[in-house]
Motif scaffolding. Structure first.
Motif, PDB file in Angstrom:
ATOM      1  N   GLY A 284       2.142  14.369 -37.360  1.00 21.90           N
ATOM      2  CA  GLY A 284       2.687  15.591 -37.929  1.00 21.90           C
ATOM      3  C   GLY A 284       3.161  16.178 -36.241  1.00 21.90           C
ATOM      4  N   ILE A 285       2.303  16.152 -35.485  1.00 20.88           N
ATOM      5  CA  ILE A 285       2.619  16.860 -34.145  1.00 20.88           C
ATOM      6  C   ILE A 285       3.859  15.967 -33.385  1.00 20.88           C
ATOM      7  CG2 ILE A 285       1.654  16.985 -31.703  1.00 20.88           C
ATOM      8  CD1 ILE A 285      -0.949  17.117 -32.800  1.00 20.88           C
ATOM      9  N   ALA A 286       3.857  14.723 -33.852  1.00 27.56           N
ATOM     10  CA  ALA A 286       4.984  13.930 -33.280  1.00 27.56           C
ATOM     11  C   ALA A 286       6.366  14.327 -33.957  1.00 27.56           C
ATOM     12  CB  ALA A 286       4.891  12.638 -33.412  1.00 27.56           C
ATOM     13  N   MET A 287       6.157  14.693 -35.297  1.00 26.35           N
ATOM     14  CA  MET A 287       7.431  15.257 -35.921  1.00 26.35           C
ATOM     15  C   MET A 287       7.909  16.410 -35.299  1.00 26.35           C
ATOM     16  SD  MET A 287       7.422  16.673 -39.904  1.00 26.35           S
ATOM     17  CE  MET A 287       6.497  17.928 -39.462  1.00 26.35           C
ATOM     18  N   VAL A 288       7.066  17.313 -34.902  1.00 29.09           N
ATOM     19  CA  VAL A 288       7.607  18.705 -34.410  1.00 29.09           C
ATOM     20  C   VAL A 288       8.188  18.252 -33.026  1.00 29.09           C
ATOM     21  CG1 VAL A 288       6.735  20.647 -33.569  1.00 29.09           C
ATOM     22  CG2 VAL A 288       5.531  19.881 -35.286  1.00 29.09           C
ATOM     23  N   GLY A 289       7.661  17.496 -32.428  1.00 30.56           N
ATOM     24  CA  GLY A 289       8.321  17.111 -31.152  1.00 30.56           C
ATOM     25  C   GLY A 289       9.689  16.485 -31.326  1.00 30.56           C
ATOM     26  N   ALA A 290       9.884  15.681 -32.133  1.00 30.45           N
ATOM     27  CA  ALA A 290      11.161  15.083 -32.594  1.00 30.45           C
ATOM     28  C   ALA A 290      12.210  16.013 -33.029  1.00 30.45           C
ATOM     29  CB  ALA A 290      11.077  13.764 -33.394  1.00 30.45           C
ATOM     30  N   VAL A 291      11.725  17.051 -33.870  1.00 33.93           N
ATOM     31  CA  VAL A 291      12.559  17.880 -34.395  1.00 33.93           C
ATOM     32  C   VAL A 291      13.378  18.868 -33.217  1.00 33.93           C
ATOM     33  CG1 VAL A 291      12.825  20.025 -35.555  1.00 33.93           C
ATOM     34  CG2 VAL A 291      11.779  18.301 -36.630  1.00 33.93           C
ATOM     35  N   MET A 292      12.327  19.406 -32.289  1.00 34.52           N
ATOM     36  CA  MET A 292      12.727  20.074 -31.166  1.00 34.52           C
ATOM     37  C   MET A 292      13.631  19.274 -30.066  1.00 34.52           C
ATOM     38  SD  MET A 292      11.396  23.291 -31.914  1.00 34.52           S
ATOM     39  CE  MET A 292      11.029  23.948 -30.351  1.00 34.52           C
ATOM     40  N   ALA A 293      13.243  18.197 -30.031  1.00 30.96           N
ATOM     41  CA  ALA A 293      14.086  17.026 -29.112  1.00 30.96           C
ATOM     42  C   ALA A 293      15.489  16.819 -29.658  1.00 30.96           C
ATOM     43  CB  ALA A 293      13.564  16.076 -28.795  1.00 30.96           C
ATOM     44  N   ALA A 294      15.658  16.753 -31.097  1.00 33.95           N
ATOM     45  CA  ALA A 294      16.952  16.540 -31.560  1.00 33.95           C
ATOM     46  C   ALA A 294      18.018  17.634 -31.376  1.00 33.95           C
ATOM     47  CB  ALA A 294      16.677  16.344 -33.109  1.00 33.95           C
ATOM     48  N   ASN A 295      17.450  18.759 -31.491  1.00 40.28           N
ATOM     49  CA  ASN A 295      18.239  20.164 -31.195  1.00 40.28           C
ATOM     50  C   ASN A 295      18.886  20.230 -30.058  1.00 40.28           C
ATOM     51  OD1 ASN A 295      18.950  22.872 -32.377  1.00 40.28           O
ATOM     52  ND2 ASN A 295      17.914  23.512 -30.730  1.00 40.28           N
ATOM     53  N   PHE A 296      18.454  19.624 -29.023  1.00 34.18           N
ATOM     54  CA  PHE A 296      19.179  19.677 -27.837  1.00 34.18           C
ATOM     55  C   PHE A 296      20.159  18.375 -27.450  1.00 34.18           C
ATOM     56  CE2 PHE A 296      15.519  22.207 -27.618  1.00 34.18           C
ATOM     57  CZ  PHE A 296      15.877  23.583 -27.061  1.00 34.18           C
ATOM     58  N   THR A 297      20.361  17.683 -28.335  1.00 28.67           N
ATOM     59  CA  THR A 297      21.061  16.447 -28.013  1.00 28.67           C
ATOM     60  C   THR A 297      22.604  16.647 -28.456  1.00 28.67           C
ATOM     61  OG1 THR A 297      20.777  15.481 -30.480  1.00 28.67           O
ATOM     62  CG2 THR A 297      19.165  14.802 -28.560  1.00 28.67           C
ATOM     63  N   HIS A 298      23.386  15.860 -27.640  1.00 29.01           N
ATOM     64  CA  HIS A 298      24.898  15.960 -27.840  1.00 29.01           C
ATOM     65  C   HIS A 298      25.536  14.702 -27.925  1.00 29.01           C
ATOM     66  CE1 HIS A 298      25.080  20.327 -27.174  1.00 29.01           C
ATOM     67  NE2 HIS A 298      23.967  20.063 -26.137  1.00 29.01           N
ATOM     68  N   GLN A 299      24.649  13.497 -28.255  1.00 29.42           N
ATOM     69  CA  GLN A 299      25.088  12.160 -28.276  1.00 29.42           C
ATOM     70  C   GLN A 299      24.594  11.745 -29.618  1.00 29.42           C
ATOM     71  OE1 GLN A 299      23.187  10.521 -24.610  1.00 29.42           O
ATOM     72  NE2 GLN A 299      25.430  10.139 -24.007  1.00 29.42           N
ATOM     73  N   PHE A 381       2.009  26.878 -37.274  1.00 30.31           N
ATOM     74  CA  PHE A 381       1.109  26.052 -38.199  1.00 30.31           C
ATOM     75  C   PHE A 381       0.139  25.155 -37.715  1.00 30.31           C
ATOM     76  CE2 PHE A 381       4.553  27.918 -41.317  1.00 30.31           C
ATOM     77  CZ  PHE A 381       3.686  28.389 -42.202  1.00 30.31           C
ATOM     78  N   PHE A 382       0.779  24.405 -36.651  1.00 29.33           N
ATOM     79  CA  PHE A 382       0.146  23.179 -36.191  1.00 29.33           C
ATOM     80  C   PHE A 382      -1.060  23.562 -35.317  1.00 29.33           C
ATOM     81  CE2 PHE A 382       3.298  20.592 -38.269  1.00 29.33           C
ATOM     82  CZ  PHE A 382       2.532  19.505 -38.234  1.00 29.33           C
ATOM     83  N   ILE A 383      -0.817  24.718 -34.653  1.00 32.50           N
ATOM     84  CA  ILE A 383      -1.812  25.245 -33.722  1.00 32.50           C
ATOM     85  C   ILE A 383      -3.315  25.559 -34.818  1.00 32.50           C
ATOM     86  CG2 ILE A 383      -2.843  27.083 -32.474  1.00 32.50           C
ATOM     87  CD1 ILE A 383       0.098  27.163 -31.082  1.00 32.50           C
ATOM     88  N   TYR A 384      -2.924  26.272 -35.909  1.00 23.92           N
ATOM     89  CA  TYR A 384      -4.190  26.651 -36.796  1.00 23.92           C
ATOM     90  C   TYR A 384      -4.651  25.310 -37.437  1.00 23.92           C
ATOM     91  CZ  TYR A 384      -6.220  27.718 -41.166  1.00 23.92           C
ATOM     92  OH  TYR A 384      -7.187  27.814 -42.259  1.00 23.92           O
ATOM     93  N   LEU A 385      -3.671  24.378 -37.753  1.00 23.47           N
ATOM     94  CA  LEU A 385      -4.252  22.764 -38.519  1.00 23.47           C
ATOM     95  C   LEU A 385      -5.104  22.256 -37.200  1.00 23.47           C
ATOM     96  CD1 LEU A 385      -1.094  21.443 -40.046  1.00 23.47           C
ATOM     97  CD2 LEU A 385      -3.244  22.765 -41.285  1.00 23.47           C
ATOM     98  N   ALA A 386      -4.621  22.353 -35.977  1.00 22.96           N
ATOM     99  CA  ALA A 386      -5.486  21.872 -34.987  1.00 22.96           C
ATOM    100  C   ALA A 386      -7.012  22.335 -34.859  1.00 22.96           C
ATOM    101  CB  ALA A 386      -4.843  22.091 -33.605  1.00 22.96           C
ATOM    102  N   PHE A 387      -7.263  23.669 -35.059  1.00 23.05           N
ATOM    103  CA  PHE A 387      -8.411  24.415 -35.109  1.00 23.05           C
ATOM    104  C   PHE A 387      -9.359  23.876 -36.156  1.00 23.05           C
ATOM    105  CE2 PHE A 387      -6.526  27.252 -32.163  1.00 23.05           C
ATOM    106  CZ  PHE A 387      -7.405  27.547 -31.055  1.00 23.05           C
ATOM    107  N   GLN A 388      -8.518  23.502 -37.305  1.00 25.90           N
ATOM    108  CA  GLN A 388      -9.305  23.027 -38.684  1.00 25.90           C
ATOM    109  C   GLN A 388      -9.605  21.584 -38.485  1.00 25.90           C
ATOM    110  OE1 GLN A 388     -10.265  25.242 -41.121  1.00 25.90           O
ATOM    111  NE2 GLN A 388      -9.450  26.787 -39.577  1.00 25.90           N
ATOM    112  N   PHE A 389      -8.952  20.775 -37.459  1.00 27.34           N
ATOM    113  CA  PHE A 389      -8.971  19.460 -37.606  1.00 27.34           C
ATOM    114  C   PHE A 389     -10.281  18.820 -37.441  1.00 27.34           C
ATOM    115  CE2 PHE A 389      -8.681  15.209 -35.584  1.00 27.34           C
ATOM    116  CZ  PHE A 389      -7.959  14.665 -36.454  1.00 27.34           C
ATOM    117  N   GLY A 390     -11.101  19.454 -36.353  1.00 30.93           N
ATOM    118  CA  GLY A 390     -12.647  18.729 -36.491  1.00 30.93           C
ATOM    119  C   GLY A 390     -13.436  18.963 -37.504  1.00 30.93           C
ATOM    120  N   ALA A 391     -13.383  19.892 -38.238  1.00 29.80           N
ATOM    121  CA  ALA A 391     -14.227  20.151 -39.432  1.00 29.80           C
ATOM    122  C   ALA A 391     -13.550  19.167 -40.514  1.00 29.80           C
ATOM    123  CB  ALA A 391     -14.037  21.703 -39.878  1.00 29.80           C
TER     124      ALA A 391
END
Length: 402
Positions: A284-299, A381-391
């Motif tokens: 899911g973290i990788a998904m967020v990164g891909a979404v953000m990166a796609a926003n700045f592409t022009h090719q 949202f993912f920052i919140y999930l990260a805090f829950q991940f250990g439990a």
């Protein structure tokens, strides 16, 4: 029909029913996009956003009752009614009623259909592994249907309204026919709707108090918020950043994300094994990164690549979360009621996300900045999930020991 019952297993019948219904749902969306553009609306992208919200609001309004309905009735009958309502929505479009009203009616059918679709999987499977594979099949077929329905909808919408409406209606009716191959296992006739609707928000509280189901609800809600806003935003983004204005070309590019999720259905059982479902969080973290990166592409090649990666990572994130929720929810409140809560949470978040996106558009915020804003919300949202991940990981370790 009896010969088909011998050849198609109940689970495969569910997969086929869902594939056809989801195909028609997405064909319908691009059909409406084409209708709005041909009607010459002053802000077609804003109008499409309103129409999408009309579909989703049906989920929010009917959530307190549909879970109880799915648990009270045979789930195959629930699927049948859902497809009937969707087909009725298309008939209303055929006679010329406003697209937003027709799409709302399709949404009513979808909200009835959804608890039956997921709830029946736990009835047709026996172990966590079987349920995970069944979820992968359903999610994979759903996303393949989104891909093909998106492409078919864009192709038909770019040409004519009537053929697209007729094709969409036919596919809904075909999906309806497939539900007769799903076994009609009796539900719980003792359920009372008035009591169940009053209990709905208690169910919400119960699932949010459960650590695993809370993790799943927030994660899946974040996924669908992103998917819905991204689909709307891309319709405005593609002409600005890549100069692509044709509906059929736009639908094919948007469909690449769905193709990635199809691939994720095959990859998920290998990368996120039984007993380690929480590992889907990293994808899911990788998904967020891909979404953000796609926003700045022009090719176009880079945009398509990043959208495909978004689909793959998002699918590997989503499928295990659905499995976690179905396992926990079945024991806590029942499968149908769990899916009703999931629909309520996911679609409430999605409506909020679309409302924020629409507000930014009305403030004349550039579409690129709007997508970054939605990406920032997703990151929270993912920052919140990260805090829950250990439990969550510790709870699976304790399960192994016991």
């Amino acid at each position: 029909m009896f010969d088909l019952k011998r050849k198609i297993s109940p689970l495969n019948a569910v997969v086929w029913t869902q594939f056809l219904s989801a195909f028609a749902d997405n064909l319908n969306f691009f059909l409406i996009v084409g209708l709005v553009k041909r009607q010459g609306a002053s802000d077609p992208d804003g109008m499409v956003t309103y129409i999408q919200m009309a579909f989703l609001i049906a989920y929010v309004i009917l959530a307190p009752i549909v879970g109880a309905f799915a648990d009270k009735k045979a789930k195959s009958h629930v699927l049948l009614l859902g497809n009937t309502l969707k087909a009725t929505g298309i008939l209303l479009l055929l006679i010329g009623l406003p697209p937003a009203l027709c799409y709302f009616f399709v949404g009513v059918g979808a909200v009835v259909y959804s608890p039956g679709k997921y709830g029946i999987l736990s009835e047709l499977t026996k172990t966590e592994g079987e349920l995970l594979r069944a979820n992968a099949q359903v999610e994979g077929s759903t996303i393949l249907a989104i891909l093909l329905g998106t492409v078919a909808g864009g192709f038909l919408a770019a040409r004519s309204d009537l053929p697209a409406i007729i094709v969409c209606l036919f596919i809904y009716l075909l999906s309806l026919a497939m539900t007769f191959l799903v076994p009609a296992r009796q539900g719980n006739p003792s359920i009372r709707y008035r009591e169940a609707s009053g209990q709905f928000f208690q169910d919400v509280v119960k699932l949010f108090r459960n650590r695993r189901s809370r993790f799943s609800l927030i994660g899946t809600g974040a996924f669908w918020l992103t998917a819905s806003v991204l689909r709307i935003a891309l319709i405005a983004w593609l002409p600005l950043n890549l100069g692509i204005v044709d509906t059929d070309q736009q639908s094919m590019i948007i469909g690449v994300t769905a193709l990635g999720v199809v691939a994720s259905a095959w990859l998920t059982p290998k990368l996120v094994p039984e007993g380690r479902l929480y590992r889907g969080f990293f994808y899911g973290i990788a998904m967020v990164g891909a979404v953000m990166a796609a926003n700045f592409t022009h090719q176009i090649w880079l945009t398509v690549t990043l959208l495909f990666i978004t689909g793959v990572m998002g699918g590997i994130f989503l499928i295990p979360l659905n499995t976690i929720l179905q396992e926990e929810g079945k024991s806590v409140i029942g499968s149908g009621r769990t899916i009703a809560v999931q629909n309520f949470v996911e679609n409430t978040l999605t409506v909020i996300g679309l409302f924020l996106y629409l507000t930014l558009r009305q403030m004349n915020v550039p579409v690129n900045h709007s997508v970054v804003g939605i990406g920032a919300i997703l990151t929270l949202f993912f920052i919140y999930l990260a805090f829950q991940f250990g439990a969550i990981r510790a709870s699976y370790s304790r399960k192994e020991i016991t």
